[in-house]
Enzyme design. Structure first.
Site, PDB file in Angstrom:
ATOM      1  N   ASP A  63       0.782  -1.241   0.000  1.00  8.13           N
ATOM      2  CA  ASP A  63       0.000   0.000   0.000  1.00  8.13           C
ATOM      3  C   ASP A  63       0.815   1.292   0.000  1.00  8.13           C
ATOM      4  O   ASP A  63       1.826   1.385   0.694  1.00  8.13           O
ATOM      5  CB  ASP A  63      -0.879   0.075   1.252  1.00  8.13           C
ATOM      6  N   GLU A  85     -10.656  -2.291   4.038  1.00 13.11           N
ATOM      7  CA  GLU A  85      -9.275  -1.869   4.303  1.00 13.11           C
ATOM      8  C   GLU A  85      -9.053  -0.470   3.711  1.00 13.11           C
ATOM      9  O   GLU A  85      -9.741  -0.066   2.772  1.00 13.11           O
ATOM     10  CB  GLU A  85      -8.294  -2.869   3.676  1.00 13.11           C
TER      11      GLU A  85
HETATM   12  N1  DQQ Z   1      -2.171  -3.848   3.868  1.00 18.50           N
HETATM   13  C1  DQQ Z   1      -1.711  -3.434   5.150  1.00 18.50           C
HETATM   14  C2  DQQ Z   1      -2.911  -3.296   6.028  1.00 18.50           C
HETATM   15  C3  DQQ Z   1      -3.978  -3.080   5.054  1.00 18.50           C
HETATM   16  C4  DQQ Z   1      -3.572  -3.972   3.929  1.00 18.50           C
HETATM   17  C5  DQQ Z   1      -0.737  -4.415   5.611  1.00 18.50           C
HETATM   18  C6  DQQ Z   1      -4.190  -3.579   2.636  1.00 18.50           C
HETATM   19  O1  DQQ Z   1      -2.814  -2.228   6.897  1.00 18.50           O
HETATM   20  O2  DQQ Z   1      -5.200  -3.377   5.595  1.00 18.50           O
HETATM   21  O3  DQQ Z   1       0.374  -4.400   4.765  1.00 18.50           O
HETATM   22  O4  DQQ Z   1      -3.451  -4.025   1.547  1.00 18.50           O
END
Ligand code: DQQ
Length: 470
Positions: free
Chosen positions: A21, A201
Site C-alpha cells: 500500500d 481496508e
Molecule cells: N495492507 C496493510 C494493512 C492493510 C492492507 C498491511 C491492505 O494495513 O489493511 O500491509 O493491503
C-alpha cells in the site's frame, strides 16, 4: 533479478523486495512525500516497515531512509501497517496501525522534528482497543481530516456477521480519541449493485463536488477490489447514493490513498499487486509497484474516475503515429509500433455491431498478446490476459467494465505499458490496471482486429516512455 524484463521503469517501486500500500501521502512545502508498506528483507509480505521516497514533480523519486520499523515488544512489533500523514500545526505526524501477531491491530502515532528523516513514536497506542460493543474481524488503516477545528479519523473494520465498516473517531490533539460511531456499515449478504465484502481496508474520505466520497478496499480472507461510494455527509453520518468499482483491474489496483495538493488537485496512488506465483516472485527478488500518480475527478457520467496527472506527459519520448483509416473485419492489422515501455493513445469508432481489439505486447505470430477489446453489442471493454503469457506461473483471468458510448462518441483509450504493468484509461471515465508477463522477448508488437464489421481509426499515437530513475 533486478534486470528482470518485467520490472517497470517509469512507475514508482522500491530498489528491491516487497512493497504494497501507498501510505502517508502528503505535500510538505515543495516536496511530495510517498511512504509505502515495505519489507526490506525479502519479496514477500512480512515484518512490514514504512519505506519513504520524495519528489518535486510526483514523477521522479528519491529513495529516503526507512521511516518506520517495527519496535520489538512494541504495539507494532510484527508490522507497521497502513496509515496516513497530517500536518499537526507544523509537525509532520503519522498515524498507522501497529500489528502484533496473531491479530492485534492498534492505532499508533509518530512525529518528526527533523524534516521527516527520523520519527519518534508515541509510547503507547493512541486507541487501546476497538469499541467494546463491536465484534470485529479487523481494525486497521486510517484516514484523517480537519472539520470545525477538530480532527476526524476513519478506521477500516469488519463487523462479524454484518459487513465492512468505517469507524469514525474525533480528537483535539490526535492522541486522545472519542468514538463517534460507524460512519457507514456494509452488508456482506448483499451482492447488488456490488458486493462489499466482510472488511474494509484502507478507507479514504473527502469532499468532491457537491458530494463526499468514501473509498474502501474490499476484503474477505483476501483482497478483492476497491470501491468508491459517493453520497451526502452530515451529522457524522454518510449516506451513499452511488457505489462502483474504482478500477476494473480488481486486486491490481488496491489500497489506494489520496492527498489534496496545494494546487487544489486531489491525487491518488494505488498498489498494483503482482499477478504471478509466490515462487516466481521470490526468484525475481521484487514484488509490488505503484500505479501512475492519478488525479481524482468526477467523470461526465457523474461517477468518480482517476486519470493520469498531466506531469506524466513529460516522460514522453520518441513519438510514432499510425495513419488513420479503416480496419476491415477478420484480419489482424499490424502497426509500426513496438515496445514494452510505451504510452499509446487510441481513438477509434468500433463497428456498429461486433468488436474492435488492440493487441499489445504481441509476438510476431500473434500467439502471445494482451488483448484490449471493445464489444459494441454489450458496451463492454475487456482486458483479455488469456494469452498474455504462453508460459509461466502467471494470472490469466480477464477484466471487464461497462463503457456505453454516446452516439458518435469514439472509443478513446490511453494505454500505459511498463514491463509487467498495464494501465488503461478509457474515455476519461473508466480505468483498468493489471499485470502481464509475456514469456517471449519478441512480444513487443501492436496490432488491430475488427470483428463483425469495419472499424474506423481516428488516431493511434505511441510514445517511448523515459525511465524515472537516474
Ligand atoms: N495492507 C496493510 C494493512 C492493510 C492492507 C498491511 C491492505 O494495513 O489493511 O500491509 O493491503
Amino acid at each position: 533479478m533486478l534486470n528482470d524484463c518485467h520490472r517497470p521503469r517509469y512507475h514508482f517501486l522500491p530498489p528491491a523486495n516487497w512493497m504494497n500500500d501507498p501510505n502517508g501521502l502528503i505535500q510538505w512545502g515543495d516536496t511530495f512525500h510517498l511512504f509505502y508498506q515495505y519489507n526490506p528483507a525479502g519479496p514477500f509480505h512480512r515484518n512490514i516497515h514504512w519505506g519513504h521516497a520524495t519528489s518535486r514533480d510526483l514523477i521522479h523519486w528519491q529513495h529516503q531512509p526507512i521511516a518506520l520499523a517495527p519496535t520489538p515488544d512494541g504495539p507494532d512489533a510484527d508490522g507497521c501497517w497502513s496509515g496516513c500523514a497530517v500536518d499537526d500545526h507544523g509537525t509532520p505526524t503519522l498515524i498507522y496501525t501497529g500489528f502484533r501477531l496473531p491479530e492485534t491491530q492498534q492505532p499508533c502515532l509518530a512525529v518528526s522534528y527533523d524534516g521527516m528523516v527520523t520519527w519518534q513514536k508515541w509510547p503507547q497506542p493512541i486507541i487501546s482497543a476497538p469499541p467494546p460493543d463491536l465484534d470485529l474481524l479487523g481494525f486497521r488503516d486510517h484516514t484523517i481530516w480537519r472539520e470545525a477545528g477538530c480532527w476526524h479519523m476513519l478506521i477500516g473494520a469488519g463487523i462479524r456477521g454484518q459487513g465492512g465498516a468505517a469507524l469514525h473517531y474525533s480528537s483535539h490533539d490526535l492522541r486522545h480519541w472519542k468514538y463517534e460511531g460507524p460512519l457507514l456499515v456494509g452488508d456482506a449478504g448483499q451482492f447488488e449493485p456490488i458486493w462489499t465484502g466482510t472488511l474494509w481496508e484502507c478507507p479514504d474520505f473527502f469532499a468532491l463536488g457537491d458530494d463526499h466520497v468514501l473509498i474502501c478496499s474490499v476484503w474477505d480472507q483476501r483482497p478483492y477490489y476497491t470501491i468508491a461510494m459517493q453520497g451526502s455527509y452530515g451529522d457524522s453520518r454518510f449516506t451513499p447514493h452511488t457505489i462502483h468499482k474504482l478500477d476494473a483491474g480488481d486486486v491490481h489496483f488496491y489500497a489506494p490513498q489520496t492527498a489534496l495538493l496545494r494546487d487544489g488537485r486531489r491525487i491518488m496512488f494505488g498498489w498494483a499487486m503482482e499477478g504471478r506465483s509466490e515462487a516466481v516472485t521470490r526468484a525475481a527478488g521484487w514484488a509490488g509497484v505503484m500505479s501512475l500518480p492519478r488525479e481524482v475527478k468526477l467523470a461526465s457520467d457523474g461517477s468518480l474516475v482517476t486519470i493520469p496527472i498531466a506531469e506524466v506527459e513529460r516522460l514522453r519520448g520518441v513519438a510514432t503515429q499510425a495513419a488513420p483509416g479503416y480496419v476491415s473485419p477478420g484480419a489482424l492489422q499490424w502497426m509500426a509500433i513496438q515496445g514494452a515501455h510505451l504510452e499509446l493513445e487510441f481513438i477509434a469508432h468500433p463497428p456498429a455491431s461486433g468488436s474492435l481489439s488492440i493487441w499489445l505486447r504481441a509476438s510476431p505470430d500473434g500467439s502471445e498478446a494482451t488483448i484490449l477489446r471493445y464489444d459494441t453489442d454489450t458496451d463492454t471493454l475487456t482486458l483479455d490476459r488469456s494469452r498474455s503469457a504462453l508460459a509461466g506461473e502467471v494470472w490469466r483471468d480477464s477484466h471487464h467494465c461497462l463503457l456505453p458510448l454516446t452516439v458518435g462518441e469514439p472509443l478513446h483509450l490511453r494505454i500505459f505499458l511498463d514491463g509487467s504493468l498495464i494501465e488503461v484509461f478509457a474515455n476519461q471515465r473508466r480505468s483498468i490496471t493489471s499485470r502481464i508477463y509475456p514469456s517471449r522477448p519478441d512480444s513487443l508488437g501492436v496490432a488491430l482486429l475488427a470483428e463483425g464489421g469495419r472499424a474506423e481509426v481516428v488516431a493511434l499515437r505511441a510514445w517511448e516512455m523515459a525511465g524515472i530513475w537516474e
